[in-house]
Design a protein around this motif. Structure first.
Motif, PDB file in Angstrom:
ATOM      1  N   ARG A 289       0.837  -1.207   0.000  1.00 17.10           N
ATOM      2  CA  ARG A 289       0.000   0.000   0.000  1.00 17.10           C
ATOM      3  C   ARG A 289       0.867   1.250   0.000  1.00 17.10           C
ATOM      4  NH1 ARG A 289      -3.567  -3.350   2.811  1.00 17.10           N
ATOM      5  NH2 ARG A 289      -5.693  -3.100   2.073  1.00 17.10           N
ATOM      6  N   GLU A 326     -12.088   4.974   9.449  1.00 18.95           N
ATOM      7  CA  GLU A 326     -11.195   3.817   9.514  1.00 18.95           C
ATOM      8  C   GLU A 326      -9.734   4.214   9.582  1.00 18.95           C
ATOM      9  OE1 GLU A 326     -11.447   0.302   7.284  1.00 18.95           O
ATOM     10  OE2 GLU A 326     -13.412  -0.218   8.077  1.00 18.95           O
ATOM     11  N   LYS A 338      -6.255  -0.094   8.527  1.00 19.40           N
ATOM     12  CA  LYS A 338      -5.404  -0.245   7.344  1.00 19.40           C
ATOM     13  C   LYS A 338      -5.092   1.150   6.864  1.00 19.40           C
ATOM     14  CE  LYS A 338      -7.224  -4.498   5.397  1.00 19.40           C
ATOM     15  NZ  LYS A 338      -8.065  -5.056   4.337  1.00 19.40           N
ATOM     16  N   SER A 339      -3.893   1.348   6.346  1.00 16.74           N
ATOM     17  CA  SER A 339      -3.589   2.690   5.868  1.00 16.74           C
ATOM     18  C   SER A 339      -4.112   2.840   4.446  1.00 16.74           C
ATOM     19  CB  SER A 339      -2.086   2.945   5.920  1.00 16.74           C
ATOM     20  OG  SER A 339      -1.409   1.963   5.184  1.00 16.74           O
ATOM     21  N   HIS A 341      -4.642   4.250   1.156  1.00 19.33           N
ATOM     22  CA  HIS A 341      -3.683   5.217   0.633  1.00 19.33           C
ATOM     23  C   HIS A 341      -4.329   6.542   0.307  1.00 19.33           C
ATOM     24  CE1 HIS A 341      -5.063   4.458  -3.503  1.00 19.33           C
ATOM     25  NE2 HIS A 341      -4.645   5.687  -3.660  1.00 19.33           N
ATOM     26  N   ASN A 342      -5.670   6.546   0.131  1.00 19.37           N
ATOM     27  CA  ASN A 342      -6.282   7.816  -0.220  1.00 19.37           C
ATOM     28  C   ASN A 342      -6.532   8.705   0.993  1.00 19.37           C
ATOM     29  OD1 ASN A 342      -8.128   5.994   0.626  1.00 19.37           O
ATOM     30  ND2 ASN A 342      -9.637   6.399  -0.962  1.00 19.37           N
ATOM     31  N   PRO A 384     -16.921  -1.199  -5.066  1.00 18.20           N
ATOM     32  CA  PRO A 384     -15.669  -0.497  -4.767  1.00 18.20           C
ATOM     33  C   PRO A 384     -14.460  -1.349  -5.170  1.00 18.20           C
ATOM     34  CG  PRO A 384     -16.903  -0.969  -2.734  1.00 18.20           C
ATOM     35  CD  PRO A 384     -17.716  -1.493  -3.864  1.00 18.20           C
ATOM     36  N   PRO A 386     -10.186  -1.289  -4.509  1.00 19.09           N
ATOM     37  CA  PRO A 386      -9.181  -0.576  -3.705  1.00 19.09           C
ATOM     38  C   PRO A 386      -8.153   0.162  -4.562  1.00 19.09           C
ATOM     39  CG  PRO A 386      -8.781  -2.939  -3.655  1.00 19.09           C
ATOM     40  CD  PRO A 386     -10.086  -2.746  -4.369  1.00 19.09           C
ATOM     41  N   PRO A 388      -4.923   0.418  -4.276  1.00 19.22           N
ATOM     42  CA  PRO A 388      -3.752  -0.379  -4.658  1.00 19.22           C
ATOM     43  C   PRO A 388      -4.101  -1.504  -5.641  1.00 19.22           C
ATOM     44  CG  PRO A 388      -3.941  -0.191  -2.260  1.00 19.22           C
ATOM     45  CD  PRO A 388      -5.227   0.297  -2.838  1.00 19.22           C
ATOM     46  N   ILE A 392      -3.036  -5.809  -3.990  1.00 17.22           N
ATOM     47  CA  ILE A 392      -3.385  -6.423  -2.697  1.00 17.22           C
ATOM     48  C   ILE A 392      -4.313  -7.627  -2.884  1.00 17.22           C
ATOM     49  CG2 ILE A 392      -2.912  -4.393  -1.270  1.00 17.22           C
ATOM     50  CD1 ILE A 392      -5.996  -3.923  -1.228  1.00 17.22           C
ATOM     51  N   ARG A 393      -4.490  -8.035  -4.145  1.00 12.20           N
ATOM     52  CA  ARG A 393      -5.261  -9.271  -4.381  1.00 12.20           C
ATOM     53  C   ARG A 393      -4.361 -10.379  -4.918  1.00 12.20           C
ATOM     54  NH1 ARG A 393     -10.943  -6.709  -6.455  1.00 12.20           N
ATOM     55  NH2 ARG A 393     -11.471  -5.764  -4.447  1.00 12.20           N
ATOM     56  N   GLN A 428     -19.554  -6.358  -2.943  1.00 13.11           N
ATOM     57  CA  GLN A 428     -18.210  -6.357  -3.506  1.00 13.11           C
ATOM     58  C   GLN A 428     -17.822  -7.796  -3.806  1.00 13.11           C
ATOM     59  OE1 GLN A 428     -15.310  -4.269  -1.134  1.00 13.11           O
ATOM     60  NE2 GLN A 428     -13.827  -4.182  -2.802  1.00 13.11           N
ATOM     61  N   PHE A 462     -19.514  -1.409   4.692  1.00 11.49           N
ATOM     62  CA  PHE A 462     -18.148  -1.905   4.495  1.00 11.49           C
ATOM     63  C   PHE A 462     -17.322  -1.950   5.783  1.00 11.49           C
ATOM     64  CE2 PHE A 462     -19.696  -0.732   0.387  1.00 11.49           C
ATOM     65  CZ  PHE A 462     -19.281  -1.778  -0.421  1.00 11.49           C
ATOM     66  N   LYS A 499     -16.711 -10.326   8.051  1.00 11.30           N
ATOM     67  CA  LYS A 499     -15.892  -9.259   8.648  1.00 11.30           C
ATOM     68  C   LYS A 499     -16.667  -8.658   9.786  1.00 11.30           C
ATOM     69  CE  LYS A 499     -14.130  -4.582   7.774  1.00 11.30           C
ATOM     70  NZ  LYS A 499     -13.844  -3.518   6.810  1.00 11.30           N
ATOM     71  N   THR A 503     -11.183  -9.280   7.117  1.00  9.04           N
ATOM     72  CA  THR A 503     -11.552  -8.059   6.408  1.00  9.04           C
ATOM     73  C   THR A 503     -12.070  -8.478   5.041  1.00  9.04           C
ATOM     74  OG1 THR A 503      -9.247  -7.810   5.738  1.00  9.04           O
ATOM     75  CG2 THR A 503      -9.973  -6.494   7.592  1.00  9.04           C
ATOM     76  N   GLU A 505     -10.910  -7.468   1.942  1.00 11.67           N
ATOM     77  CA  GLU A 505      -9.718  -7.842   1.176  1.00 11.67           C
ATOM     78  C   GLU A 505      -8.931  -8.879   1.976  1.00 11.67           C
ATOM     79  OE1 GLU A 505      -9.349  -6.792  -1.789  1.00 11.67           O
ATOM     80  OE2 GLU A 505     -10.715  -5.076  -1.833  1.00 11.67           O
TER      81      GLU A 505
HETATM   82  P1  XMP Z   1     -11.374  -4.205   4.230  1.00  6.72           P
HETATM   83  O1  XMP Z   1     -10.493  -5.157   3.510  1.00  6.72           O
HETATM   84  O2  XMP Z   1     -10.643  -3.266   5.119  1.00  6.72           O
HETATM   85  O3  XMP Z   1     -12.032  -3.315   3.102  1.00  6.72           O
HETATM   86  O4  XMP Z   1     -12.526  -4.887   4.929  1.00  6.72           O
HETATM   87  C1  XMP Z   1     -13.067  -2.402   3.301  1.00  6.72           C
HETATM   88  C2  XMP Z   1     -13.267  -1.689   1.991  1.00  6.72           C
HETATM   89  O5  XMP Z   1     -12.130  -0.859   1.726  1.00  6.72           O
HETATM   90  C3  XMP Z   1     -11.497  -1.249   0.540  1.00  6.72           C
HETATM   91  N1  XMP Z   1     -10.044  -1.141   0.747  1.00  6.72           N
HETATM   92  C4  XMP Z   1      -9.269  -0.177   0.253  1.00  6.72           C
HETATM   93  N2  XMP Z   1      -9.556   0.875  -0.528  1.00  6.72           N
HETATM   94  N3  XMP Z   1      -7.269   1.507  -0.502  1.00  6.72           N
HETATM   95  C5  XMP Z   1      -8.550   1.703  -0.919  1.00  6.72           C
HETATM   96  O6  XMP Z   1      -8.782   2.666  -1.648  1.00  6.72           O
HETATM   97  C6  XMP Z   1      -6.913   0.473   0.290  1.00  6.72           C
HETATM   98  O7  XMP Z   1      -5.751   0.324   0.641  1.00  6.72           O
HETATM   99  C7  XMP Z   1      -7.965  -0.401   0.683  1.00  6.72           C
HETATM  100  N4  XMP Z   1      -8.006  -1.522   1.456  1.00  6.72           N
HETATM  101  C8  XMP Z   1      -9.272  -1.946   1.485  1.00  6.72           C
HETATM  102  C9  XMP Z   1     -11.961  -2.656   0.280  1.00  6.72           C
HETATM  103  O8  XMP Z   1     -11.881  -2.988  -1.093  1.00  6.72           O
HETATM  104  C10 XMP Z   1     -13.361  -2.626   0.805  1.00  6.72           C
HETATM  105  O9  XMP Z   1     -14.260  -2.045  -0.121  1.00  6.72           O
END
Ligand code: XMP
Length: 507
Positions: A289, A326, A338-339, A341-342, A384, A386, A388, A392-393, A428, A462, A499, A503, A505
């Motif tokens: 990330r 978050e 999670k950091s 990035h936006n 949505p 992400p 990255p 990250i997949r 998603q 989410f 979740k 999470t 992802e």
């Molecule tokens: P998680 O995996 O945290 O995801 O349950 C919750 C929502 O956030 C999205 N996601 C991200 N979006 N940068 C993004 O712009 C990221 O680093 C990132 N990590 C998770 C994820 O797809 C889900 O919609």
């Protein structure tokens, strides 16, 4: 308007959102805002938010003198109720009847509770409690623990509630807020069109004649923002779509075809090599990330330098309110999970000022704006994705070969969801390429292929999510197609974890 006086509750924005849902206009002001400042908003009603302070603390924030003497209808929530009780001559006691979590309201009475009967679940979170009413006030609801859970003043339009009607754990909370707005005679004509006008005006006021650089990702949020900014500032906007090489199959073309005809000047930057080079050897998810975030900013800086002569100072982002929470920018005590990035991860030497017009909106509100702004349906309804991207997949190292494999498999999964009319029924969906290889047989030979995981979830916000109960025949068909068309994949599994604890992802 409804003026929400904020005393530091983590739910203050949620109150504003509920009021918007009830089609009334609201503004949030600091709890200590001056009388003149509040008057300038021409309030039809006040809401005093909760907050971490105690009325016993002399330094706790309080409404300015005179604010509660204007005859405005008032709803005090939690700390707000305790303040009302104390201010009008009642008594609050410390730590006496601490309640935290779900509670059952009983004996609800009076117009504030119109349409709310029987035992009603509400969300409590307080340690101080009102123990004596101000003269003439009445108790209008209680809980098992607390004989004074809601109070009403003799004027018929001032109320206090100890619980939080704005949160989802208070299912009748909306009805209560609506009752309050009705009793207060608040106008209910606030529509998404108004939100659009307000955001447009805010952007114009903030940006003036300066230029704005927007990163378009192809998701609903940034695409809607591109249209909004184009509406507000026309060609002062430069929208940049970075192809970081981590996109889904055909995504770049789809975004170009959707946005270009609607006006915003879209610049597509091909930067796959830069990103893939920087990701070489990187396996840690947070590191991925950071790398993607860092390279993004580098690309923007490069783009902006060209615009610098014209004074490009702003970087717009489609950050939503849940992202803010978050990433720990929202309420007290929310941990950095999670950091994203936006929001975070931007280096300190960043030369842009951030412009985030959606930072107080929720996803469904952005979708309403998207509809008004004419964003085409496929993008508006898109899940949505992400920032990255596929980085990250792909668990473990991201290589061009793995990207290629994942892209084909992901496309089969997503296309099949559309084909079976399941796409809109899940919030998603994703395919995740694991670094595991497993043994199989193909023809008479042993094969050795990747394990691919399919993930589909349903969720409202989410923040929590449930795994989607996709039909078994559908999963069967998808697994067959994938293993047939993507021979590098030897095995397909379906993720049945919700979740929390997982999470959405995998990284
Ligand atoms: P998680 O995996 O945290 O995801 O349950 C919750 C929502 O956030 C999205 N996601 C991200 N979006 N940068 C993004 O712009 C990221 O680093 C990132 N990590 C998770 C994820 O797809 C889900 O919609």
């Amino acid at each position: 308007s409804v003026v929400i006086l904020d005393f530091g509750s983590q739910y203050t924005r949620l109150i504003a959102r509920r009021i918007r849902e009830l089609r009334a206009y609201s503004v949030i002001l600091p709890g200590t805002a001056s009388l003149e400042r509040i008057q300038a908003e021409r309030p039809e009603a006040l809401i005093l938010s909760g907050g971490p302070a105690s009325v016993f603390d002399p330094a706790s924030p309080r409404p300015a003198p005179g604010v509660l003497e204007q005859g405005w209808p008032v709803l005090g929530i939690c700390y707000g109720m305790q303040y009302l009780a104390q201010h009008f001559g009642g008594r609050v006691e410390r730590g006496g009847r601490r309640e935290y979590g779900k509670a059952l309201l009983t004996s609800c009475q009076g117009p504030l509770f119109a349409g709310i009967e029987g035992e009603v679940q509400v969300w409590m979170s307080h340690s101080d409690a009102v123990t004596l009413l101000p003269p003439g006030w009445r108790v209008v609801a209680r809980t098992e623990e607390n004989p004074i859970a809601a109070i009403a003043a003799p004027d018929g339009c001032t109320f206090g509630v100890q619980f939080h009607p704005e949160v989802a754990h208070s299912p009748k909370g909306m009805q209560l807020l609506e009752n309050f707005l009705e009793l207060a005679g608040v106008r209910r004509d606030w529509t998404p069109e108004h939100t659009l006008e307000t955001l447009t005006a805010e952007i114009r006021a903030k940006v003036g004649r300066e230029r704005v650089l927007l990163a378009v990702s192809g998701g609903v949020d940034s695409s809607t923002l591109a249209l909004l900014l184009h509406r507000a500032i026309g060609d002062q906007l430069t929208a940049v779509f970075v192809d970081h090489g981590l996109l889904r199959l055909g995504e770049r073309q789809e975004v170009e075809q959707a946005l270009r005809p609607l006006g915003p000047a879209l610049r597509v930057v091909e930067a796959s090599e830069q990103f893939l080079g920087a990701l070489k050897g990187v396996v840690d998810p947070e590191q991925k990330r950071k790398v993607v975030g860092r390279e993004f900013v580098r690309v923007f800086e490069r783009e902006a330098r060209a615009l610098e002569a014209q004074g490009c100072r702003w970087l717009a982002q489609g950050t939503l309110y849940p992202d803010v929470i978050e990433s720990a920018g929202g309420g007290a005590g929310s941990a950095n999970i999670k950091s994203h990035h936006n929001v975070g991860g931007l280096p300190p030497d960043l030369r842009f000022e951030l412009l985030e017009p959606f930072r107080y909106l929720f996803k469904d509100e952005v979708r309403e704006l998207a509809l008004l702004l004419g964003l085409p349906e496929p993008i508006r309804r898109r899940h949505p994705f992400p920032g990255p991207g596929l980085a990250i997949r792909i668990l473990g190292e991201v290589t061009p070969e793995r990207l290629e494999v994942l892209r084909r498999a992901d496309d089969i999964f997503i296309s099949a969801l559309r084909e079976w009319n399941l796409y809109d029924q899940v919030s998603q969906a994703a395919a995740i390429l694991t670094p595991l290889q497993s043994v199989g047989v193909v023809g008479d030979e042993r094969s050795y292929g990747y394990v691919l995981a399919l993930r589909a979830v349903t969720t409202v916000d989410f923040m929590t999510a449930d795994w989607a109960r996709l039909p078994l025949e559908f999963l069967d068909e998808v697994a067959r197609r994938i293993t047939r068309q993507v021979p590098e994949i030897g095995r397909v599994v379906y993720d049945i974890t919700s979740k929390p604890p997982a999470t959405i992802e995998w990284e």
